[in-house]
Design an enzyme around this catalytic site. Structure first.
Site, short mmCIF file in Angstrom:
data_model
loop_
_atom_site.label_atom_id
_atom_site.label_comp_id
_atom_site.label_asym_id
_atom_site.label_seq_id
_atom_site.Cartn_x
_atom_site.Cartn_y
_atom_site.Cartn_z
CG ASP A 346 2.94 -28.79 0.75
OD1 ASP A 346 1.84 -28.21 0.61
OD2 ASP A 346 3.83 -28.78 -0.12
CE1 TYR A 434 7.62 -28.43 -7.34
CE2 TYR A 434 5.92 -26.76 -7.07
CZ TYR A 434 7.19 -27.13 -7.50
OH TYR A 434 8.01 -26.20 -8.07
#
Lengths: 710, 710
Positions: A346, A434
Site C-alpha cells: 500500500d 481499509y
C-alpha cells in the site's frame, strides 16, 4: 481529482508559517514559526513550489508531460543532523542545506532528481538519474482518478454492464496495482524486458450506497496503461449477481435506530489546566519527552530525534533517531483471475501521506487534541494542503502507570498510585477500503508504544452463494451477506525504527529464556534443593544481520537494543527492550510465490540492519511492480556487521484476517503493535518522579455550564 | 491483624443494603437494593454471620479453635440460575435457596461444610466432610500476621539480626507458602504420609523505608507450623549485606523533585450527561450489555450472566455464564535454599479477595467511576467489609470503535467515525509485593476484553554484588542496585471463562491457517493464474479435551467457541473468537519439576473442559501444598467429550519477567490479556447502530468554574 484536493494554492501561497495549529477551547499551545526550518522539517509549500520550478526548468528532462510521483526531504547526513540537534540550545547554530529528493515520470521513464532548495528563490537541480531497474514509483492521485473514469467510456465494459442489467450511472471504478508475478507476466510484449506501467481497474455499483466495495461487478477486469492512459486489456470472465445495497450503508442515520436502552454517552476529556504539551514548529515537548513530528508523502507521519530527560542526571538522552511506517503488505488469498494479484504494498503503491485525510476533531482524536497540517506535491508538482493530518493529544484511559498497596505494616495501609497519562501522535490513513489508525505513544516511563488499529471496509467478492450450505469448495473467505464474500487476507505493517539508544552505536541482543536442570551443585548455578529445573538467560549479541532475523513466536526471548558503550552505575548495558504486543502473525505463503519474494521480510517480525541513508522502504524504493531486489530482505542478505554499529530495527505487526459477519458493512477496530521499553536505560524507575494528581475535590463541582446539552 | 481489617462489624450489621454506591459529582447512579438476593449474589454480611453461627453451633466439628479459611456462595445448579435469569422480567420469579460452601480448620484437619442460609435467621449445616487429600486451604490473614510476629521472639533469629548489626525494631517479616516438592519434602516426619501445615517466614528491614522487599535479611529462613503457631525450623545459611534504604521509597515526596520541565497534568474525565451505566444490586447495565458483578474471597471479582442486546432482532442473547480469575502461578527461577520454593499459586494460597484493597478514587479508577464494596469472612467467621473493592466506569481513551473515510467519490469526501467508549469493571489485588490490576472491559461491538496489568514491587534478593562486573556465575537475576538482585520469574494468570454463546451447548473450533499450493486447477480451489500459493482455513472441531489444549504461539489459528445449534441467516455458526493479546508466554520448567506438576496447565495458554460445578481452581481446591492432582490438567486428562456440550474456556496470560533497573524500586505497569470477540455472532457489525457523539461545539466553552485550580 476531487475538489477537496484541487485548489489549495491560495492557502499554501498566502502563508509563511509551515503549519497552522488549531487552538482548542481550554488548550494552551505555542504557535511559533521557526525562523528557519529544522533540518528534518518536511518541505514547506514554498519549498515544494521551488522544487517544481527547478525540475520544470531543468534541461535534463525534456520530455513532456512530466508528472511528480514523489517529492520529499532529502535528509542531510545523520551526523550533520545530530550536530545541529545537539547545538539546539545555542542561538548561533547554522541552518543546514535543504535538499529535495524527487521522482518524476516523463517519456515513459522514471527520473530521480536531487534539488537544492536552500535558497527557495533560486533552486537548482543537483543530480539526475534514470531508473532502469524493476518497479515504478507511487501512483499519483490524479492518474488514479483519471484511470477510474475510463471504463464507462469503453464499449465492451458498457456492454458488460448492460448485460448484467446495471445502471451505468451508478458505476464507480477504482485502481488496483497489478503486483509482480515474474518477468513473463509483467513485461511488455512489445518492448522486451521492459515492464509496462499498468494497473487493473475494478468497478462497483455505488448509487444507493457509498459502500461500493460491498457491490463489486465481479468477473470484469480492465487493464489500463498509465503512461498512455488507455485501456489495454479487458476481461469479462464470469457473471455473479451484484450484492444488494441494502444494509451496506455505514453513515449515521442510514443504519436504523440506535439502542433503545441506555444510550452510550462518550466521555468528554477536558484539561482545566491546559494541555501539558507544547509544539514549537515541528517539535513537540511534553513531560520528559521531546521529539520532532514530520511528514512524508509516502511514509506519512515521521517521528525523529526523540529524546528523554533523565531526572537523575539532568541530561537529555537520545532514544530514537527516526521512526516511521515503512510498508503495509496486504496479500489476499484467492488465486482466481480477479483476485490473485491483490498483493498490495500500500505504502509504495499508494503513498500513506496521499491517503491521510483530515482527522475529525473530537472523534478521530479527543477534544483535547492539537492538529498539524501536511503538504505534499500534486501530480503537477504544486503543493497540496492536507489539513488536520496529524493530531497530538494527552491520553488518559483510566489506566495506572504504577501502583502499590502495602498491607504488611500493622498500623497503616500504604497506597501509592500514579495514573498513566501519555502523549499520542496520530495519523489515519484510508488506503482505499481499509483505514489504519497509526499511533506513536510516549510514556513518562520512557516507553514508546507503537499501535496500529485496523478498521474501514473489507474488500468483498461477488458470488452466487446466498447461504453457507451452498458452499462446496474452498470459497477463500466467509459469506458475509447474500452474494458477498469477505476474502481471507493478511496485513503486514512494517516499521522502520532507527533507535539510537543513548548514542549512535548500538547492538542487538537476544536474551533467550533457557531451561536448566538443577544440578544440585552450587557453583554451577544449581543448589542442593528439591527444585528440579529453572530458567536462565542465554545472552546472544547479534554479530551480523543474519543473527537478527527473529520469529517472535518461535523462541521465548527478550529482545533488546543496547548501547554497549554505556553502562548504568550498576554495570548493566543501557538498553531498550522490544516488546511485541498483539498481532504477531508472519506470512505463510510459499517462499517462491511472487508476492512473498517481493515482501520476503514478512516471514520474520524482527530484522536489524546497519543504518544506511537510503534503506527506508521494506519492499524497495520502486514498490509498484517491484521485485523486492531492493528491499529489506535483500539488504539483510548482505549480512553486514551490526554489532556496536548504527543500527535500525524493523518490526512487522502481522494479522491473518478471517473475516466474519461483524466485519460487514464496516469493521470494528482491531489493534496491535509493539512497545519499546527502557531496560537498564535509567538507573531506576523514572516514573518515581511523577507527581501524584491533585484530586483534592471533585472536578467541576462549581461549574455553571451553558453548553452541556449541546 | 491490622486495624484496617479489624472492626467492620458496626458497618456490616447496621445495613441491609449489600453494597453502597459512591455517588460522584455529575454521576447519576441507581442505588437500588434488591428485595431478595440474586442467586449469584455474594454472601451478604447477614448471611456470613448466619454461616458462622451455624458452623460454630454444629455438633459435627467439636474441635476448637476453629478457623474459617473459605466462606463463599455455593452456587445453585446452572440450570436453576438460568431459569431464574430468564424469568427476570417476571415479577413472579421465586428466590432460589441460598447455600454457602465453607472450609474450616479444626483439630488439625480441613473440614468442608455446606450451609443452608436461605433463612438467615435459622441457618442449617447440610453436609460435612473432612479433606484427607493433599494440600491445605487459603491462609487466613490473621494467621499470617501472627506468624509474621514470631521471629523477633525467637532467640536464634534475634542472634542472627544482632550478628548482622541490624536493629530488631526495624525488622518486618512476611509469610511465604512452602510449595510442594514431593511427599518426602512436604510430609511430617512424625505423622507418616500426612502433610504438615507449615509456611516459611522471611524477614526484611523496614524502618527507613516502606519498601522492605528491597531490604531482605537474605540467608535466614524460618519455618512456622501454622496449626501450632510455632517456629519448627530455623536456618541462617549465609550472610549478605542488607541493601540500603536510600532510593527505595516510592511514596510521593520521598523520591526527589518532579520534572522541572512542563509537568504532566492528568486529564479529568467528566460526563456532563451523567454515567451511561446503571447498577441495580449487583447487576450492571450499559449500552447493549448487562452483567452481574459478584465477589468471592478467593477469586475476587466474578462476572456472571453477561448478555448482549441484539439490535437486529431485539433479543437479549447470552454470551458469558461466568468469568473469573482462577489462579496466578508465579515461579521464581533461583534454585537456592531461600528461593527454590517460591512457586506461588497466589490465589489459592493467599486469596485474591482478601488482598484486594480499597481503590483510590480518581487515580486507581477515573473520576467517573462508581464503586462497589465486598464482604468476606474473617478467620473468626465474622464479616469483614472490603470498601471500594470494585470500580465500574466508562472508558474513553481517545480511540476509535470504527471509522472510514471514502475518497473515491469525485464530489464528496465521506468520513464516518465512532469513538470507542467501553465499560470497565476493575479490581486491584496487592498480593504481597506484586499488584495486579484486573479489568473486564465490555465493548458495544460485543467484545469482552480481559486485561491484567502487573505493577508493584519486585521480590528482591540480597547479594554481595555491587557491580555487574563482579558477577561470575548465574545470578538468576539482574543487579538492580547495590546488593540487590531482581530475580527471574514468571507469571501465569489463568482465567476460567464459561462462555455460553447464545445458549449452553457450545463447541471449540480451531480454524488453522493452512498454506495451499496453487494447483492451477479450478474446482480444487486453485486457478489458472501466476499466483503460486495462498492460505485457507482448516476447520477442526474439538471432540475431546485433548483436542483443545493449544499453544497459541505454535500454529497460526483462529480459535472460536461456537454454538453448533445456532446459525446466522447466512448459515455461519454463531460464535465468539478467542484473540490472544500481549503476554503469551508458556512455562518452560521441566515437566517433572514439582511446581510444574502442580501447575502443569501453564504449558498451554488454552484449555477447554466440560462445565462441572466444582472445577473452578486451576491448581485444585487445596492449592497450598497442593499436588495438582485435583486441577485443570488432571480434569482435562480424563479427555471427556466437549463437542456441543456446556464447555469452559481456560485462558492463561503468561510473562517471563527478566527484571531491569526500571523495575526498581517500583515497577512500571506491564499489561496483557485476551479478547473475546463476536465472530458470526451477529448478522452484521452491531456498532453500526452506535450514534455518533454530539460534538456540535467545544465542550465546556461557556463554563464558569470555581475549582479548576484545586
Amino acid at each position: 481529482m476531487s475538489s477537496r484536493r484541487g485548489s489549495c494554492v491560495g492557502v499554501c501561497r498566502s502563508s509563511l508559517a509551515m503549519f497552522r495549529l488549531i487552538l482548542l477551547a481550554l488548550s494552551i499551545l505555542t504557535t511559533a514559526a521557526s525562523s528557519h526550518p529544522h533540518p528534518l522539517d518536511p518541505l514547506s509549500p514554498a519549498e515544494l513550489t521551488a522544487v517544481r520550478a527547478a525540475v520544470l526548468a531543468s534541461p535534463l528532462i525534456s520530455d513532456r508531460p512530466l508528472t511528480f510521483h514523489y517529492v520529499g526531504l532529502d535528509e542531510p547526513d545523520k551526523t550533520d543532523v545530530l550536530s545541529y540537534a545537539e547545538a539546539r540550545s545555542s542561538s548561533s547554530r547554522a541552518a543546514l542545506p535543504r535538499h529535495a529528493f524527487v521522482i518524476t515520470r516523463a517519456g515513459g521513464q522514471s527520473h530521480e532528481l536531487r534539488v537544492d532548495i536552500t535558497n527557495a528563490t533560486a533552486p537548482t537541480v543537483l543530480s539526475h538519474a534514470i531508473h532502469h531497474g524493476a518497479g515504478f514509483p507511487t501512483l499519483t492521485l490524479d492518474e488514479q482518478f483519471e484511470a477510474a473514469t475510463l471504463p464507462p467510456r469503453h464499449a465492451p465494459f458498457v456492454e458488460s454492464v448492460r448485460r448484467r442489467g446495471l445502471d451505468l450511472d451508478d458505476v464507480l471504478c477504482a485502481v488496483f496495482p497489478v503486483g509482480w508475478f515474474g518477468d513473463a507476466a509483467n513485461t511488455n510484449s512489445q518492448k522486451k524486458g521492459q515492464q509496462r506501467r499498468v494497473v487493473k481497474v475494478m468497478c462497483f455499483m455505488a448509487g444507493e450506497t457509498p459502500n461500493f466495495y460491498a457491490r463489486p461487478i465481479e468477473g470484469v477486469t480492465l487493464v489500463v496503461d498509465l503512461d498512455r492512459m488507455a485501456i489495454v486489456d479487458y476481461k469479462d470472465r464470469v457473471v455473479y449477481p451484484v450484492p444488494k445495497a441494502e444494509g451496506t450503508d455505514y453513515r449515521a442515520g442510514k443504519a436504523g435506530a440506535s439502542y433503545t436502552r441506555h444510550a452510550t454517552v462518550p466521555d468528554v476529556v477536558v484539561q482545566p489546566e491546559g494541555n501539558g504539551f507544547h509544539i514549537d514548529g515541528h517539535f513537540v515537548s511534553w513531560a520528559n519527552w521531546e521529539f520532532h513530528v514530520g511528514f512524508d508523502m509516502r511514509a506519512g507521519m515521521v517521528i525523529s530525534l526523540a529524546s528523554i530527560h533523565d531526572a537523575e542526571t539532568g541530561a537529555r538522552r537520545r532514544v530514537l533517531y527516526r521512526g516511521f511506517l515503512s510498508e503495509i503488505f496486504v496479500p489476499y488469498m484467492d488465486p482466481t483471475e480477479e483476485w490473485y494479484y491483490r498483493t498490495f504494498v500500500d505504502e509504495g503503491e499508494y503513498g500513506l501521506g496521499l491517503w491521510a485525510f483530515p482527522l475529525q476533531p473530537g472523534v478521530d482524536c479527543p477534544a483535547n487534541a492539537a492538529y498539524l497540517d501536511g503538504y505534499y506535491a500534486g501530480q503537477d508538482g504544486k503543493p497540496v494542503q492536507n489539513k488536520n493530518m496529524i493530531c497530538v493529544f494527552e491520553r488518559y484511559a483510566g489506566d495506572v502507570a504504577w501502583r502499590h498497596t502495602e498491607a504488611s505494616f500493622p498500623d497503616k495501609l500504604i497506597t501509592e498510585v500514579r495514573p498513566e497519562v501519555s502523549l499520542v501522535a496520530r495519523m489515519v490513513v484510508s488506503c482505499g477500503n481499509y483505514d489504519y489508525i497509526l499511533d506513536w505513544e510516549f510514556k513518562t516511563s520512557g516507553s514508546i508504544k507503537v499501535t496500529v488499529s485496523l478498521t474501514g471496509l473489507l474488500e468483498m467478492k461477488g458470488t452466487d452463494y446466498t447461504h453457507a450450505d451452498q458452499i462446496r469448495q474452498d470459497a477463500h473467505g466467509t459469506l458475509l451477506a447474500e452474494n458477498t464474500l469477505g476474502l481471507y487476507h493478511d496485513h503486514y505493517i512494517t516499521y522502520h525504527v532507527d533507535l539510537d539508544v543513548d548514542g549512535t552505536n548500538n547492538s542487538f541482543v537476544k536474551n533467550v529464556i533457557t531451561t536448566r536442570r538443577n544440578t544440585n551443585t552450587p557453583g554451577s548455578g544449581g543448589a542442593d534443593t528439591p527444585r528440579r529445573s529453572y530458567w536462565t538467560v542465554s545472552r546472544e549479541v547479534a554479530e551480523t544481520e543474519a543473527d537478527a532475523r527473529v520469529d517472535v513466536n518461535a523462541v521465548p526471548a527478550d529482545l533488546l537494543i543496547v548501547n554497549p558503550n554505556k553502562k548504568t552505575r550498576m554495570g548493566n548495558e543501557v538498553g531498550y527492550r522490544v516488546v511485541p504486543g498483539a498481532l504477531t502473525a508472519a506470512s505463510v505463503l510459499d517462499d517462491d510465490d511472487y508476492p512473498q519474494i517481493v515482501a520476503s521480510y514478512s516471514k520474520k517480525q524482527v530484522w536489524v540492519t546497519p543504518y544506511m541513508r537510503d534503506e527506508k522502504w521494506a519492499p524497495g524504493l520502486y514498490a509498484d511492480q517491484g521485485t523486492g531486489n531492493d528491499g529489506l530482505a535483500a539488504w539483510s542478505g548482505r549480512n553486514r556487521g551490526i554489532r556496536n554499529e548504527d543500527i535500525v530495527l524493523w518490526y512487522t505487526v502481522g494479522l491473518h484476517h478471517i473475516p466474519c459477519q461483524e466485519d460487514f458493512p464496516v469493521m470494528p477496530t482491531v489493534s496491535g503493535g509493539f512497545e519499546l521499553r527502557p531496560a537498564n536505560f535509567f538507573e531506576r524507575n523514572s516514573l518515581l518522579k511523577t507527581r501524584p494528581p491533585r484530586f483534592g475535590q471533585p472536578p467541576f463541582l462549581n461549574c455553571s455550564c451553558g453548553s452541556h446539552s449541546g
